[in-house]
Design a protein around this motif. Sequence first.
Motif, PDB file in Angstrom:
ATOM      1  N   TYR A   1       0.842  -1.197   0.000  1.00 44.32           N
ATOM      2  CA  TYR A   1       0.000   0.000   0.000  1.00 44.32           C
ATOM      3  C   TYR A   1       0.885   1.257   0.000  1.00 44.32           C
ATOM      4  O   TYR A   1       0.670   2.195  -0.781  1.00 44.32           O
TER       5      TYR A   1
ATOM      6  N   ARG B   1      -5.726  -4.250   8.257  1.00 49.56           N
ATOM      7  CA  ARG B   1      -6.543  -5.160   9.074  1.00 49.56           C
ATOM      8  C   ARG B   1      -5.994  -5.302  10.494  1.00 49.56           C
ATOM      9  O   ARG B   1      -6.613  -5.933  11.344  1.00 49.56           O
TER      10      ARG B   1
ATOM     11  N   ASP C   1      -6.460   1.500   6.203  1.00 46.03           N
ATOM     12  CA  ASP C   1      -7.259   0.315   5.878  1.00 46.03           C
ATOM     13  C   ASP C   1      -6.630  -0.978   6.368  1.00 46.03           C
ATOM     14  O   ASP C   1      -7.083  -2.062   6.011  1.00 46.03           O
TER      15      ASP C   1
END
Lengths: 74, 555
Positions: free
Chosen positions: B357, B416, B414
């Motif tokens: 990311y 987890r 975002d």
Amino acid sequence: MALNTQPNLHEPGKRHFRAFSPGDDFYEALIATHRDLTDEQSAMVNARLILLLANHIGDISVLREAMQIAREGA
Amino acid sequence: MLSTFQYPKFDYVRPPEIAEARDGHYPVVIVGAGPVGLTAAIDLAQQGQRVLLLDNDDTVSIGSRGVCYAKRTLEVLDRLGCAEEMVQKGVSWNVGRTFFREEEVFNFNLCPEPDHHRPGMINLQQYYLEDDLIKRARLLPNLEIRFRNNVIGVTPDAEKATLRVETPDGAYTLSADWLIVADGARSPIRTMLGLDIDGKIFMDRFLIADVVMKAEFPTERWFWFDPPFHRNQSVLLHRQADNVFRIDFQLGWNVDPEEEKKPENVIPRIKAMLGDDREFELEWVSVYTFQCRRMNRFNHGRVLFVGDAAHQVSPFGARGANSGIQDTDNLVWKLKLVMDGKAPATLLDTYSDERCYAADENIMNSTRSTDFITPKSAVSKTFRNAVLGLAEQFPFARALVNSGRLSVPSFLADSRLNTADSDVFAGNMIPGAPMDDAPVAMADGTQWLLGAAGNCFQLLHYIPDAGALDAASAQALRSLIDAPIPVEAIVVAERGTAPAGLKTLIDAKGRVRERYDLREGTSYLVRPDQHVAARWRALDLAQVRAAVARATCNA
Ligand SMILES: Cc1cc2nc3c(=O)[nH]c(=O)nc-3n(C[C@H](O)[C@H](O)[C@H](O)COP(=O)(O)OP(=O)(O)OC[C@H]3O[C@@H](n4cnc5c(N)ncnc54)[C@H](O)[C@@H]3O)c2cc1C
């Protein structure tokens, strides 16, 4: 209303953590709109874009101010 | 050339595997002693892990490569105990100036917010960065570096990776439970394993020159679009340590790099820029091209890719070494938990997810800069020049000028590993955020929040008067340390001292409260890499434990 020349770009529902991000998002989308077009096609896209945005802005005094500034730099 | 820096030559030592004619086995082996492999090795060793680092060379990075090291990199290096030397040696700067043709169109300040320990960026030649990292590494007894050890084969299986290593005394074999690959952009190991890396090459060439001169240029970054001394191209000037100035000239694609590198071609370019009277000495010249690309994933079973081996970006925005060092910041605590049997190997998937990311964000930002600096079509150039023309007068256009968005850490919003907010907070310190720094005071002399944070999970608990913390809360906070994955509690306060067994952090200027939107009872769980994992308006041990489990894939 006067023409707003301060940074004003934003996107509903999107959170920007860096001041440069909204402007860069817009600029990338703008350049992408012209991808693979001929110069003539690009000129047409720009004209259409200005007409659409002008109508959206609505206030002709704002548009006159913008048109004048734009012309000064030609 | 290169009069200001003496390249160290590190000794080759005959490896015990060769001396004793046996195969070696190590818990973790790192290949590549560039900035990224070195930080990974130091971090692991500092966590108490025995590490073997292999490099095929015997000196530091040659010539002019990385220049700018960002605030976040310095914060990571602070955690590893070696940023101070670099900041002292390097050139701190916050101001950048942008010129278009003959005029300066505007300037910017990288760090407009006061009360951060480290500056937005320092400039330092990459060889100094590596030299300092090697000095730090050598202080760690459980870290062994082997120079002139060239990895020529890698065979991974489910439990380990087996390496074939070539040395001046011949080849030997060793195996590692975990292999960290930090062997640079060409990554021989990536090739050996047949793993792909996708992206694009930019059709442009840049000439870089390191010039020694006594100049009164302020310590700022100067960027020219289409200057009179280098028409239709861009030029970048940076000051580095030892009065060495780095100049990058954009050349376009259709030039002969060998011709361009010749001093008789380089010197006139520099004279055109600096004027005929300025005395300077040319220390280094090279021509580079670049690409933006990354691997699909960074973890492949027992083999973990970091730094340039995993991803490359264009140099605009200085995101190469800066992002590679952040890879290791993200990876090392996870790998240590997995190696210690405290987290499942799936935690390493989150290394790949979070850093892919970040790599995508870096690639996006440096591609945008590249497209602005070197427009790919006539209309793109017209827009670019229109922005520059408007920038002198109009603030909105300044915000669009993109001569490189300097490296900043990603908000892993975002991930987890985050526990979503169940309470309302103002500000940017959301779960997944890289922690903001702030001035603090602690009994042990720590003066910055990020100096107190990191290396383990921590719970920052706010109360205006630390002395007023009730016995039950104090007991609850203390109990957090007694767990397989311990959490260190820190009481953040305006005044007072927390009850015995708890650290007190005084919010010296109120910036912690402001930046983290603290109210009495607010508690932040932060990760060993100084990212926010979870936060609440009140302390609840069960929630903290659940968030730690989530942040370590133990949920
Ligand atoms: C012109 C230019 C300007 C740049 N500017 C910046 C900047 O301002 N800021 C920034 O952050 N980054 C910058 N970079 C990028 C930066 O230089 C790289 O991102 C950085 O060096 C990557 O570090 P690394 O440790 O991943 O790889 P490398 O530095 O490439 O290190 C890899 C190491 O692995 C060793 N190795 C390779 N193969 C083997 C093998 N088979 N066996 C054993 N050892 C092996 C090599 O000898 C080397 O020591 C710039 C790069 C260039 C070219």
